[in-house]
Structure formats: C-alpha cells, structure tokens
Design a protein around this motif. Structure first.
Motif, mmCIF file in Angstrom:
data_model
loop_
_atom_site.group_PDB
_atom_site.id
_atom_site.type_symbol
_atom_site.label_atom_id
_atom_site.label_comp_id
_atom_site.label_asym_id
_atom_site.label_seq_id
_atom_site.Cartn_x
_atom_site.Cartn_y
_atom_site.Cartn_z
ATOM 1 N N PHE A 158 0.820 -1.204 0.000
ATOM 2 C CA PHE A 158 0.000 0.000 0.000
ATOM 3 C C PHE A 158 0.861 1.263 0.000
ATOM 4 C CE2 PHE A 158 -3.456 -2.822 0.840
ATOM 5 C CZ PHE A 158 -4.600 -2.140 0.430
ATOM 6 N N ALA A 161 1.818 1.910 -3.504
ATOM 7 C CA ALA A 161 0.693 2.517 -4.213
ATOM 8 C C ALA A 161 0.592 3.997 -3.860
ATOM 9 C CB ALA A 161 -0.608 1.796 -3.848
ATOM 10 N N SER A 220 -4.101 7.689 0.230
ATOM 11 C CA SER A 220 -3.352 6.475 -0.091
ATOM 12 C C SER A 220 -1.862 6.618 0.164
ATOM 13 C CB SER A 220 -3.572 6.091 -1.564
ATOM 14 O OG SER A 220 -4.928 5.812 -1.818
ATOM 15 N N PRO A 225 -2.518 3.201 4.049
ATOM 16 C CA PRO A 225 -1.589 2.130 4.438
ATOM 17 C C PRO A 225 -1.591 1.863 5.940
ATOM 18 C CG PRO A 225 -0.553 3.534 2.817
ATOM 19 C CD PRO A 225 -1.858 4.194 3.173
ATOM 20 N N ALA A 238 -10.202 -1.969 1.507
ATOM 21 C CA ALA A 238 -8.774 -1.822 1.203
ATOM 22 C C ALA A 238 -8.513 -2.055 -0.280
ATOM 23 C CB ALA A 238 -7.960 -2.789 2.050
ATOM 24 N N ALA A 239 -9.138 -3.095 -0.840
ATOM 25 C CA ALA A 239 -8.955 -3.381 -2.265
ATOM 26 C C ALA A 239 -9.510 -2.246 -3.122
ATOM 27 C CB ALA A 239 -9.643 -4.697 -2.619
ATOM 28 N N TYR A 241 -9.756 0.952 -2.233
ATOM 29 C CA TYR A 241 -8.856 2.096 -2.102
ATOM 30 C C TYR A 241 -7.575 1.899 -2.910
ATOM 31 C CZ TYR A 241 -11.900 3.265 1.826
ATOM 32 O OH TYR A 241 -12.984 3.566 2.609
ATOM 33 N N LEU A 242 -7.077 0.668 -2.900
ATOM 34 C CA LEU A 242 -5.873 0.362 -3.674
ATOM 35 C C LEU A 242 -6.150 0.534 -5.168
ATOM 36 C CD1 LEU A 242 -2.949 -0.689 -3.667
ATOM 37 C CD2 LEU A 242 -3.877 -3.020 -3.787
ATOM 38 N N LEU A 246 -4.286 3.162 -7.847
ATOM 39 C CA LEU A 246 -3.632 2.712 -9.082
ATOM 40 C C LEU A 246 -4.309 3.315 -10.315
ATOM 41 C CD1 LEU A 246 -2.998 -1.041 -8.187
ATOM 42 C CD2 LEU A 246 -1.398 0.887 -8.065
#
Length: 270
Positions: A158, A161, A220, A225, A238-239, A241-242, A246
């Motif tokens: 994270f 990212a 992010s 993180p 979390a996925a 936000y990731l 990206l």
C-alpha cells in the motif's frame, strides 16, 4: 528489458553521485532544511493531538505519528529519486531541451528521468526518516500492535501505491507545461496538496475524505496504508482504495502522455 532499465538506473545514480560530490554543500543544505521540516511537522502534530485531548480523528498520538512517519519516508523517497526528473519538465520545455528528450527512443517519462539526475544529496534525510519510521513502529508495538510478515508486506504494497499517487500528482501539475509554457509553475501546487497526506482521514469532513480517497487519493500516501496495517479497514474497502490509487496513477500517466504529444518545440516558431 529489466536489465536494461536497471543499468540505466545505475548510470543515472553514478552521474548524480558525481555531481553531488562536486557540490557537497548541497548535502548540508538538504540535511538542515529537511531536518527542520521533519521536526516542525512532528512537533505540530504532537501539539495538535495534545490540544485535541490526546486523540485526533479517533487516532492515538503514536498512531498519528506512525502515519506521519510513513508520509516522511514517501516524501524523502520521492524527493531523492523522482523530483529532479519530474520538476525539470517546465525548464526543459522553456529552454528547448525537451526537443532532445522526446527524440530518444524511450517512453517520454523514462527519457525525462534519464536526462535528469537523482537528488543524491537528500539521501541522509531519507535514511533519517526511515529511522524515524522504525522508532514509531516500536512505539505502536509497545502499545500492543502486532507486527507480522503479512502485515508488513501489506503495508509495503500500500505504501508503494501511495508513492505512485505522489508520482501521479506530480505528473498532473507538471504536464500542463507541454500545453503552455506559462503553466510550468505547478510545483507549489504539488507541495500544497501532498502536505495534506500526512494526516489521518478522520480529521477531514466526510466530503473531503471521499475526495482524498477516490478523486485525488491523497489518503493512499500514508493514512490508508496505516489504516490497513492497524486493521481499521475491511479487505473489501482496502482493495477498493488500492484500486482507486492505481487508477489515478494510470490516468495521470495518460494525461502526461497526452500533454507530451501536444508539445511544440520552442524552435518551431509556434
């Protein structure tokens, strides 16, 4: 291909180090300036948390400082290895040097970095901030936070990212220089925006939290993180936000490519 880019990275590092050795005073300047910046940031956060009664947006003092330490490492890493290449775009456009950069048989971003230098003089500050991060890792560990290999791996992923988001924001503020020379002064906007990334998301109003998570994912860089590391976010969130981080970084690269394709040489008479 990986070997080629690794050799290119090493070559830039060697040239940058040679320049740094010729201007050793730069290292002293960076060390003093960035150390003052670090102390001022941490001191301001400590004062703010204490004035708020020991917690800030639901975060304890050590957790807030942990977020700030992630921000600090990201800031110094960006400054050392990426700032020189990105923030020279305006000058390259104005001076006409961008003509030679874009003629290279490489992606324009890679060419831009290859034509610039790393700020090796900032390396001591990067190491200091890594040390500060380790200190706050130990402090949150004393508070009962468990460090596992999986947690650290997720934190690293994270954080990378978040570094991509930093890079993307820099691209957004420097790329307009390709469209008009007068739009080359975006560096101040970058620092103003990213300075907000050192705070937990809970200190902002809900609308700004949404903006800083999805539209301009500043959260992010450090806050998310840390939230994932502390278990304050579900895996689904979390996925998401990731993915937002990206996606923003990808869009920023495409905006840079679009802007670079509209570049007109200063020698073209346009």
């Amino acid at each position: 291909m990986i070997k080629y880019y690794w050799n290119l990275f090493k070559r830039i590092a060697v040239i940058s180090t040679s320049s740094m050795l010729m201007y050793r005073s730069n290292m002293v300047f960076f060390l003093l300036f960035e150390s003052f910046f670090l102390v001022a940031n941490l001191g301001g956060l400590i004062l703010g948390v204490n004035l708020a009664g020991g917690h800030l947006g639901g975060w304890s003092l050590n957790e807030v400082l942990f977020v700030a330490s992630i921000y600090g490492v990201s800031h110094q890493f960006f400054t050392t290895f990426f700032m020189g290449g990105l923030f020279s775009v305006g000058w390259f456009v104005w001076s006409g040097r961008m003509d030679y950069v874009l003629l290279k048989p490489l992606h324009p971003l890679i060419s831009q970095h290859a034509a610039s230098e790393f700020i090796i003089s900032n390396t001591p500050n990067l190491l200091i901030n890594i040390g500060v991060f380790i200190i706050f890792c130990l402090r949150v560990s004393d508070d009962g936070v468990t460090f596992t290999f999986l947690n650290l791996l997720i934190l690293a992923a994270f954080s990378l990212a978040g570094l991509a988001v930093r890079y993307g924001i820099a691209l957004v503020v420097v790329a307009p220089a390709f469209l008009a020379e007068k739009l080359a002064g975006g560096e101040d906007a970058y620092w103003a925006l990213t300075s907000l990334a050192k705070y937990p998301t809970g200190v902002f109003p809900r609308v700004m939290q949404w903006i800083f998570t999805f539209l301009l994912p500043l959260a992010s860089v450090a806050a998310i993180p840390a939230e994932v590391f502390f278990g304050k976010q579900s895996w689904t969130s979390a996925a998401l936000y990731l993915g937002s981080a990206l996606l923003f970084s990808w869009v920023a690269v495409k905006f840079y490519e679009f802007s670079a394709s509209r570049y007109q040489s200063v020698n073209s008479g346009a």
